[in-house]
Design an enzyme around this catalytic site. Sequence first.
Site, PDB file in Angstrom:
ATOM      1  N   LYS A  28       0.822  -1.198   0.000  1.00 55.02           N
ATOM      2  CA  LYS A  28       0.000   0.000   0.000  1.00 55.02           C
ATOM      3  C   LYS A  28       0.864   1.258   0.000  1.00 55.02           C
ATOM      4  O   LYS A  28       0.644   2.180  -0.791  1.00 55.02           O
ATOM      5  CB  LYS A  28      -0.937  -0.019   1.218  1.00 55.02           C
ATOM      6  CG  LYS A  28      -1.932   1.113   1.216  1.00 55.02           C
ATOM      7  CD  LYS A  28      -2.758   1.143   2.488  1.00 55.02           C
ATOM      8  CE  LYS A  28      -3.770   0.056   2.516  1.00 55.02           C
ATOM      9  NZ  LYS A  28      -5.154   0.419   2.460  1.00 55.02           N
ATOM     10  N   ARG A  98      -3.488   2.749   8.724  1.00 54.49           N
ATOM     11  CA  ARG A  98      -3.784   1.454   8.080  1.00 54.49           C
ATOM     12  C   ARG A  98      -2.541   0.605   7.971  1.00 54.49           C
ATOM     13  O   ARG A  98      -1.432   1.114   7.862  1.00 54.49           O
ATOM     14  CB  ARG A  98      -4.290   1.661   6.655  1.00 54.49           C
ATOM     15  CG  ARG A  98      -5.581   2.393   6.519  1.00 54.49           C
ATOM     16  CD  ARG A  98      -5.820   2.636   5.033  1.00 54.49           C
ATOM     17  NE  ARG A  98      -6.697   3.754   4.816  1.00 54.49           N
ATOM     18  CZ  ARG A  98      -7.992   3.655   4.520  1.00 54.49           C
ATOM     19  NH1 ARG A  98      -8.540   2.471   4.407  1.00 54.49           N
ATOM     20  NH2 ARG A  98      -8.717   4.707   4.339  1.00 54.49           N
ATOM     21  N   GLY A 107      -8.149  -7.457   4.520  1.00 58.57           N
ATOM     22  CA  GLY A 107      -8.954  -7.476   5.735  1.00 58.57           C
ATOM     23  C   GLY A 107      -8.348  -8.216   6.914  1.00 58.57           C
ATOM     24  O   GLY A 107      -8.989  -8.389   7.935  1.00 58.57           O
ATOM     25  N   MET A 109      -5.632  -7.374   8.699  1.00 64.15           N
ATOM     26  CA  MET A 109      -5.042  -6.543   9.755  1.00 64.15           C
ATOM     27  C   MET A 109      -5.924  -5.318   9.983  1.00 64.15           C
ATOM     28  O   MET A 109      -6.938  -5.136   9.337  1.00 64.15           O
ATOM     29  CB  MET A 109      -3.625  -6.169   9.369  1.00 64.15           C
ATOM     30  CG  MET A 109      -2.693  -7.348   9.519  1.00 64.15           C
ATOM     31  SD  MET A 109      -1.016  -6.923   9.112  1.00 64.15           S
ATOM     32  CE  MET A 109      -1.141  -6.592   7.388  1.00 64.15           C
ATOM     33  N   ARG A 365      -3.435  -1.310  -6.197  1.00 65.15           N
ATOM     34  CA  ARG A 365      -2.556  -2.476  -6.103  1.00 65.15           C
ATOM     35  C   ARG A 365      -2.896  -3.417  -7.250  1.00 65.15           C
ATOM     36  O   ARG A 365      -4.011  -3.360  -7.790  1.00 65.15           O
ATOM     37  CB  ARG A 365      -2.730  -3.187  -4.760  1.00 65.15           C
ATOM     38  CG  ARG A 365      -4.106  -3.727  -4.582  1.00 65.15           C
ATOM     39  CD  ARG A 365      -4.331  -4.307  -3.199  1.00 65.15           C
ATOM     40  NE  ARG A 365      -5.751  -4.606  -3.070  1.00 65.15           N
ATOM     41  CZ  ARG A 365      -6.381  -4.774  -1.935  1.00 65.15           C
ATOM     42  NH1 ARG A 365      -5.746  -4.663  -0.802  1.00 65.15           N
ATOM     43  NH2 ARG A 365      -7.661  -5.057  -1.893  1.00 65.15           N
ATOM     44  N   HIS A 483     -15.325  -9.117   1.368  1.00 63.89           N
ATOM     45  CA  HIS A 483     -14.241  -9.988   1.809  1.00 63.89           C
ATOM     46  C   HIS A 483     -14.310 -11.374   1.165  1.00 63.89           C
ATOM     47  O   HIS A 483     -13.335 -11.883   0.621  1.00 63.89           O
ATOM     48  CB  HIS A 483     -14.286 -10.115   3.339  1.00 63.89           C
ATOM     49  CG  HIS A 483     -13.327 -11.114   3.860  1.00 63.89           C
ATOM     50  ND1 HIS A 483     -13.701 -12.408   4.157  1.00 63.89           N
ATOM     51  CD2 HIS A 483     -12.004 -11.043   4.072  1.00 63.89           C
ATOM     52  CE1 HIS A 483     -12.645 -13.075   4.555  1.00 63.89           C
ATOM     53  NE2 HIS A 483     -11.597 -12.263   4.520  1.00 63.89           N
ATOM     54  N   SER A 795      15.622 -42.089 -12.364  1.00 62.88           N
ATOM     55  CA  SER A 795      14.366 -41.396 -12.120  1.00 62.88           C
ATOM     56  C   SER A 795      14.177 -41.347 -10.608  1.00 62.88           C
ATOM     57  O   SER A 795      14.152 -42.385  -9.942  1.00 62.88           O
ATOM     58  CB  SER A 795      13.213 -42.138 -12.782  1.00 62.88           C
ATOM     59  OG  SER A 795      12.019 -41.463 -12.486  1.00 62.88           O
ATOM     60  N   CYS A 862       9.862 -38.994 -10.695  1.00 61.23           N
ATOM     61  CA  CYS A 862       8.520 -39.527 -10.901  1.00 61.23           C
ATOM     62  C   CYS A 862       7.736 -39.649  -9.603  1.00 61.23           C
ATOM     63  O   CYS A 862       6.639 -40.169  -9.569  1.00 61.23           O
ATOM     64  CB  CYS A 862       8.567 -40.863 -11.638  1.00 61.23           C
ATOM     65  SG  CYS A 862       9.437 -42.140 -10.720  1.00 61.23           S
ATOM     66  N   TYR A 882      13.764 -34.051 -17.090  1.00 61.98           N
ATOM     67  CA  TYR A 882      12.301 -33.997 -17.129  1.00 61.98           C
ATOM     68  C   TYR A 882      11.707 -34.235 -15.742  1.00 61.98           C
ATOM     69  O   TYR A 882      12.374 -34.747 -14.841  1.00 61.98           O
ATOM     70  CB  TYR A 882      11.755 -35.040 -18.120  1.00 61.98           C
ATOM     71  CG  TYR A 882      11.972 -36.463 -17.682  1.00 61.98           C
ATOM     72  CD1 TYR A 882      11.052 -37.106 -16.848  1.00 61.98           C
ATOM     73  CD2 TYR A 882      13.109 -37.174 -18.073  1.00 61.98           C
ATOM     74  CE1 TYR A 882      11.260 -38.395 -16.418  1.00 61.98           C
ATOM     75  CE2 TYR A 882      13.319 -38.471 -17.649  1.00 61.98           C
ATOM     76  CZ  TYR A 882      12.394 -39.075 -16.818  1.00 61.98           C
ATOM     77  OH  TYR A 882      12.600 -40.352 -16.381  1.00 61.98           O
TER      78      TYR A 882
HETATM   79  C1  PEP Z   1       8.446 -43.073  -5.488  1.00 64.43           C
HETATM   80  O1  PEP Z   1       8.811 -43.789  -4.566  1.00 64.43           O
HETATM   81  O2  PEP Z   1       8.600 -41.852  -5.520  1.00 64.43           O
HETATM   82  C2  PEP Z   1       7.744 -43.670  -6.630  1.00 64.43           C
HETATM   83  C3  PEP Z   1       7.434 -42.952  -7.685  1.00 64.43           C
HETATM   84  O3  PEP Z   1       7.364 -44.966  -6.535  1.00 64.43           O
HETATM   85  P1  PEP Z   1       6.094 -45.478  -5.699  1.00 64.43           P
HETATM   86  O4  PEP Z   1       5.315 -44.276  -5.309  1.00 64.43           O
HETATM   87  O5  PEP Z   1       5.373 -46.393  -6.597  1.00 64.43           O
HETATM   88  O6  PEP Z   1       6.765 -46.155  -4.545  1.00 64.43           O
END
Ligand code: PEP
Length: 909
Positions: A28, A98, A107, A109, A365, A483, A795, A862, A882
């Site tokens: 502000k 304020r 809202g 504070m 803002r 709000h 992975s 993963c 990735y």
């Molecule tokens: C993990 O352990 O992150 C994984 C992807 O395998 P899972 O969740 O199947 O154990």
Amino acid sequence: MAKTKYVFSFGGGKAEGKADMKELLGGKGANLAEMANLGIPVPAGFTITTEVCTYYYKHNRSYPPTLKAEVEAAMKKVESIMKAKFGDAKNPLLVSVRSGARSSMPGMMETVLNIGLTTKTIPALIARTGNERFVYDAYRRLIMMYSDVVMEKAAGLEVEEGKGIRVQLEHEMEALKKQKGYTQDTDLTAEDLKQLVEIFKEKVKSVLGKPFPDDAEKQLWGGIGAVFQSWNGKRAVAYRRIEGIPDDWGTAVNVQAMVFGNMGDNSATGVAFTRNPATGENKFYGEWLVNAQGEDVVAGIRTPAPLNEATKTEQNKHMVSLEKAMPATYKELEAIRKLLEKEYRDMLDIEFTIQEGKLWMLQCRVGKRTGTAALNMAMDMLKEKLIDEQEAVMRLSPTQLDELLHPIVDPNAEKKANPIAKGLPAGPGGACGQIVFTAADAVEWAKNGKKVILVREETNPEDVEGMRAAQGILTARGGMTSHAALVARGWGKCCIVGCSAIEIDVKKKVMSVDGKTYKEGDYLTLNGSKGYVYQGQLPMISASENPRFVHFMKLVDKYRRLGVRTNADTPEDAKKAREFGAEGIGLFRTEHMFYGKNSEEPLFYLRKMIVSNNEQERRAALDELFPYVKKDIKATLEVMNGLPVTIRLLDPPLHEFVPNEEDKREKLAKSLKIDKKEFAKRADALHETNPMMGHRGVRLGVTYPEITEMQVRAIFEATAELLQEGKKVFPEIMVPVVSTVEELRDQKVIVDKVYKEVCAKYNLKAIKYLYGTMIEIPRAALTAGKIAQEAEFFSYGTNDLTQMGFGFSRDDIGGFVPAYIEKKILPADPFNILDQEGIGELIQIGIERGRKTRPNLKVGICGEHGGEPSSVAFCHRVGMNYVSCSPYRVPIARLAAAQEAIRENRKKK
Ligand code: PEP
Ligand code: MG
């Protein structure tokens, strides 16, 4: 060392601060300074920096010694610009106090208005304005706010809900109105208000044990202290938790000359957005109230009128717009809108007051918006050349993108249904759930897995946690800037406000519409984009494809360098993920073919294999299982034609699959030609104390090589057949739960043998594939240098890596992790948001050591973190190739990756 400057002045066409000083001046304060610099009419004032707040909490709630003198000097400047004097008996200046944190906390504070009204200054102000009623009305507002905010809340007095001083004063006011036969606050005359303030003062003294301060200076410092105190108030702390705002940022305090929107019919107050915050439409959009103070709009006490003709709706078309009522002022406001958008290159949320025909800007803002609006504005502003492509990509947060992918009420079902009530469309999308009437109930019910709609008269900041827990929010009062509307929009949550047809009885936990009663637990469906409320449960569908979304995602991919794959176990999931832009499968969990639809037969053979107790039996069962596995893998490889697919070998502990049902056990025993007793013996032998750390993953392949052999054969044969059909398929064989390179070597012998056999069988010279591993055990991360001798890719399985890294069982953390977060021992659930400090270091070590051995080592993730924005950004920073996540999170991961790449580009510049 130069003395720290704690106070920054603004007003009279200039300012000591500017827009990029948010950290010090709060949002502000920085924006008020910027507007003053732009020559926009801003009431003069000054900002006490966030550093004072930090100092205040570090030094036992006391101020830096130089602060007082700086405040006095700044007040002198305000006085000279506004040509009035604070606390003066002849020409008094009133101020507002304020809060203003770095990022907006609507809202959460405190604010105190009309500071400086005392028995000494009142007569002078009456003489100056010639309006006794106005002055006493301002005075009663001051007493109400000040006693509540400064004398009660900031003093740390705990009162039961509904018993605070403010409510008690409101009762006094109601009593007086009733006695006089009035219905509206505006019916109270100057004489009435004079009487009322005396009643108020007595009440304050008797309830709080202290008189209301009759000294301007005392009021000012009381107000300043209360703002700093409110930084650590319950609702501010709760809001910071939800929004992830650090506790040590602190708030600034803005002290600003008062201007009045309640000085008669040529005065007004309003809130506006430079574009529509719900749809993004490039139209000036807002609400205003004649003869009112700003708090009246935000508090949702009166339903405000639309700003202009172009944005009138069904609900407010009968009301008079500012454009019609005060055309010259509206034009001036419209010019400020253009100037601000050009300067900020974004949509702004502004507050203004008109005092006897003169326009004053009180705040601007960057405005909160829905995901749809964020997308539309980003693409419009790109076209208008207000922003460039990279900026456009930065304009939509991953959460907002998520919102775009979220469900709406099925339009076909909606056509057939009749809304029971209509309100203002304050938050997008659809929501369906059971009615609850308090925030606490919303939290409680949601905890028990119920979907709820929070129904309130109006929401206030105390309700945030309940609003968060609810699917949707419905309020009887308030406007688009109330709000509830602001908060819901910020979260992209379905919300309807100002639905005046509903009558709520919180005590009885019922609501009624047109004489029909709905009780707690009954179902409602909301269409937050239209403002329609339906009885019962209407079906939801996913939000329709916006062509702009496609264009936006193209830009995203232009700046993204991190690949995005998906975790998919079925051809359907794989297809969905491809539509969302997945560039391959990063995790195909083989075991999923044994759950759910069509799993009956393969599961039977898998079970048979599990309870076999010699190689011969096992091989026989595996032979029966083989065609199912091959078919399953082939179907998914085919859907992903042209893209890589990481197929993980069987991972879970075997006992999970042993049936408990008697008939199933009998059938299995019969098929294995063993008796019930023998079956039970074999099943018991599979029992483990710590199955998560037990006989699973590669350990199965080591003890029963024929299991690996069958799977690898299925993968190669499916691939060979697809290659012969002219498809381009790239399988990647992934070994789970590896802790030493020797395990990989052991399994590689089997892979090589089967590979040769399949090539020969299909008369192929070669099949392109990769052999790699999951890194999900700390030892694997640490010995990554060796593991990379065998693995062509890593992975990261961060689910298990977090489990083993913390020593937290991933299935049982519910018992203690909430307490860890509450006590700030952990900043968040590490299974949701990657712990970059610890688990992240294991990841970094693994990448470094792995790539030292094999410079072109492909690295991905993963675990569930692969779709969580802050974790995706981390994966980009540590140089992964990735991330892989569930189909619906693919676009989110793409955006998070692009934004991190852009941040990196900007840092390099
Ligand atoms: C993990 O352990 O992150 C994984 C992807 O395998 P899972 O969740 O199947 O154990
Ligand atoms: Mg795992």
